[in-house]
Scaffold this motif. Structure first.
Motif, PDB file in Angstrom:
ATOM      1  N   SER A  64      50.708 -33.263  64.531  1.00  0.00           N
ATOM      2  CA  SER A  64      49.254 -33.419  64.429  1.00  0.00           C
ATOM      3  C   SER A  64      48.780 -34.658  65.189  1.00  0.00           C
ATOM      4  N   LYS A  65      49.535 -35.745  65.079  1.00  0.00           N
ATOM      5  CA  LYS A  65      49.179 -36.962  65.820  1.00  0.00           C
ATOM      6  C   LYS A  65      49.288 -36.729  67.323  1.00  0.00           C
ATOM      7  N   GLN A  66      50.310 -35.994  67.744  1.00  0.00           N
ATOM      8  CA  GLN A  66      50.451 -35.678  69.163  1.00  0.00           C
ATOM      9  C   GLN A  66      49.297 -34.790  69.641  1.00  0.00           C
ATOM     10  N   ILE A  67      48.847 -33.895  68.779  1.00  0.00           N
ATOM     11  CA  ILE A  67      47.697 -33.051  69.123  1.00  0.00           C
ATOM     12  C   ILE A  67      46.470 -33.929  69.322  1.00  0.00           C
ATOM     13  N   ALA A  68      46.280 -34.903  68.441  1.00  0.00           N
ATOM     14  CA  ALA A  68      45.135 -35.815  68.569  1.00  0.00           C
ATOM     15  C   ALA A  68      45.194 -36.563  69.898  1.00  0.00           C
ATOM     16  N   GLU A  69      46.371 -37.021  70.270  1.00  0.00           N
ATOM     17  CA  GLU A  69      46.524 -37.720  71.543  1.00  0.00           C
ATOM     18  C   GLU A  69      46.221 -36.790  72.719  1.00  0.00           C
ATOM     19  N   ALA A  70      46.666 -35.543  72.640  1.00  0.00           N
ATOM     20  CA  ALA A  70      46.400 -34.576  73.713  1.00  0.00           C
ATOM     21  C   ALA A  70      44.907 -34.274  73.811  1.00  0.00           C
TER      22      ALA A  70
ATOM     23  N   THR B 290      63.057 -39.874  40.568  1.00  0.00           N
ATOM     24  CA  THR B 290      63.194 -39.672  42.007  1.00  0.00           C
ATOM     25  C   THR B 290      62.480 -38.399  42.446  1.00  0.00           C
ATOM     26  N   LEU B 291      62.652 -37.341  41.677  1.00  0.00           N
ATOM     27  CA  LEU B 291      61.986 -36.077  41.986  1.00  0.00           C
ATOM     28  C   LEU B 291      60.469 -36.241  41.932  1.00  0.00           C
ATOM     29  N   THR B 292      59.975 -36.892  40.911  1.00  0.00           N
ATOM     30  CA  THR B 292      58.535 -37.109  40.755  1.00  0.00           C
ATOM     31  C   THR B 292      57.987 -37.970  41.897  1.00  0.00           C
ATOM     32  N   ASP B 293      58.715 -39.014  42.247  1.00  0.00           N
ATOM     33  CA  ASP B 293      58.282 -39.901  43.336  1.00  0.00           C
ATOM     34  C   ASP B 293      58.214 -39.162  44.665  1.00  0.00           C
ATOM     35  N   GLN B 294      59.238 -38.348  44.953  1.00  0.00           N
ATOM     36  CA  GLN B 294      59.254 -37.609  46.217  1.00  0.00           C
ATOM     37  C   GLN B 294      58.142 -36.566  46.245  1.00  0.00           C
ATOM     38  N   ALA B 295      57.920 -35.884  45.137  1.00  0.00           N
ATOM     39  CA  ALA B 295      56.851 -34.889  45.075  1.00  0.00           C
ATOM     40  C   ALA B 295      55.485 -35.549  45.289  1.00  0.00           C
ATOM     41  N   ALA B 296      55.295 -36.738  44.709  1.00  0.00           N
ATOM     42  CA  ALA B 296      54.034 -37.471  44.893  1.00  0.00           C
ATOM     43  C   ALA B 296      53.876 -37.906  46.350  1.00  0.00           C
ATOM     44  N   ALA B 297      54.968 -38.365  46.969  1.00  0.00           N
ATOM     45  CA  ALA B 297      54.910 -38.754  48.384  1.00  0.00           C
ATOM     46  C   ALA B 297      54.556 -37.541  49.251  1.00  0.00           C
ATOM     47  N   ASN B 298      55.103 -36.387  48.898  1.00  0.00           N
ATOM     48  CA  ASN B 298      54.782 -35.167  49.642  1.00  0.00           C
ATOM     49  C   ASN B 298      53.304 -34.805  49.510  1.00  0.00           C
ATOM     50  N   ARG B 299      52.751 -34.973  48.331  1.00  0.00           N
ATOM     51  CA  ARG B 299      51.319 -34.680  48.140  1.00  0.00           C
ATOM     52  C   ARG B 299      50.461 -35.626  48.976  1.00  0.00           C
ATOM     53  N   ARG B 300      50.840 -36.894  49.013  1.00  0.00           N
ATOM     54  CA  ARG B 300      50.092 -37.863  49.831  1.00  0.00           C
ATOM     55  C   ARG B 300      50.190 -37.529  51.312  1.00  0.00           C
ATOM     56  N   ARG B 301      51.378 -37.165  51.765  1.00  0.00           N
ATOM     57  CA  ARG B 301      51.567 -36.820  53.178  1.00  0.00           C
ATOM     58  C   ARG B 301      50.774 -35.562  53.530  1.00  0.00           C
ATOM     59  N   LEU B 302      50.786 -34.583  52.641  1.00  0.00           N
ATOM     60  CA  LEU B 302      50.009 -33.362  52.878  1.00  0.00           C
ATOM     61  C   LEU B 302      48.525 -33.695  52.987  1.00  0.00           C
ATOM     62  N   GLN B 303      48.054 -34.594  52.157  1.00  0.00           N
ATOM     63  CA  GLN B 303      46.649 -34.997  52.208  1.00  0.00           C
ATOM     64  C   GLN B 303      46.327 -35.665  53.545  1.00  0.00           C
ATOM     65  N   GLN B 304      47.248 -36.491  54.053  1.00  0.00           N
ATOM     66  CA  GLN B 304      47.060 -37.116  55.365  1.00  0.00           C
ATOM     67  C   GLN B 304      46.940 -36.051  56.456  1.00  0.00           C
ATOM     68  N   ILE B 305      47.814 -35.071  56.395  1.00  0.00           N
ATOM     69  CA  ILE B 305      47.797 -33.993  57.389  1.00  0.00           C
ATOM     70  C   ILE B 305      46.486 -33.222  57.317  1.00  0.00           C
TER      71      ILE B 305
ATOM     72  N   GLU C 270      43.559 -34.212  56.214  1.00  0.00           N
ATOM     73  CA  GLU C 270      42.444 -35.028  56.710  1.00  0.00           C
ATOM     74  C   GLU C 270      42.458 -35.127  58.225  1.00  0.00           C
ATOM     75  N   LEU C 271      43.637 -35.317  58.807  1.00  0.00           N
ATOM     76  CA  LEU C 271      43.747 -35.381  60.262  1.00  0.00           C
ATOM     77  C   LEU C 271      43.378 -34.040  60.881  1.00  0.00           C
ATOM     78  N   ASP C 272      43.857 -32.956  60.307  1.00  0.00           N
ATOM     79  CA  ASP C 272      43.528 -31.630  60.836  1.00  0.00           C
ATOM     80  C   ASP C 272      42.038 -31.334  60.741  1.00  0.00           C
ATOM     81  N   LYS C 273      41.415 -31.802  59.699  1.00  0.00           N
ATOM     82  CA  LYS C 273      39.971 -31.612  59.570  1.00  0.00           C
ATOM     83  C   LYS C 273      39.249 -32.318  60.716  1.00  0.00           C
TER      84      LYS C 273
END
Length: 131
Positions: free
Chosen positions: A27-33, A97-112, A114-117
């Motif tokens: 997605s970041k590479q798409i923004a640069e393009a 650990t499972l909860t932390d990783q799942a939360a990190a995944n939710r945050r990363r998905l939200q970043q994606i 927002e960028l895609d929007k």
């Protein structure tokens, strides 16, 4: 819940995390393009980004099947709660650990998302699905 079930779920959640990172990078590479006004690169990167998205869907499906195959309904509900970050707090280091990783995944998905929007609005302007 057995430790093996948690480790299996953690492996899938970590895999999803890696795929989310890959999709964010595309997605970041798409923004640069887009900034370079390089339509060929944009189209190529959009197609390339589809692969980690497809793999993510498969990993999510595997995780859902694993949840449904838990030995008891209580274990299934517990795993689902840990993955969603709702309900009772984690009781073991593996659950944490499972909860932390799942939360990190939710945050990363939200970043994606927002960028895609923003990318969609820049490319489609008044025809954007986010109007």
């Amino acid at each position: 819940m057995e430790e093996k079930n948690l480790l299996d779920a953690l492996a899938q959640v970590k895999r999803i995390g890696g795929l989310l990172n890959e999709a964010l990078d595309f997605s970041k590479q798409i923004a640069e393009a887009i900034d370079r006004n390089d339509q060929v690169a944009v189209e190529m990167l959009v197609h390339m980004r589809q692969e980690p998205i497809d793999k993510m869907e498969a990993a999510e499906q595997a995780l859902q099947e694993q949840t449904e195959a838990m030995p008891t309904p209580e274990d299934a509900a517990r795993l689902n709660s840990l993955l969603k970050g709702s309900g009772e707090p984690p009781l073991t280091p593996f659950e944490q650990t499972l909860t932390d990783q799942a939360a990190a995944n939710r945050r990363r998905l939200q970043q994606i998302l927002e960028l895609d929007k923003r990318l969609n609005q820049r490319m489609a302007r008044e025809k954007s699905v986010y109007q």
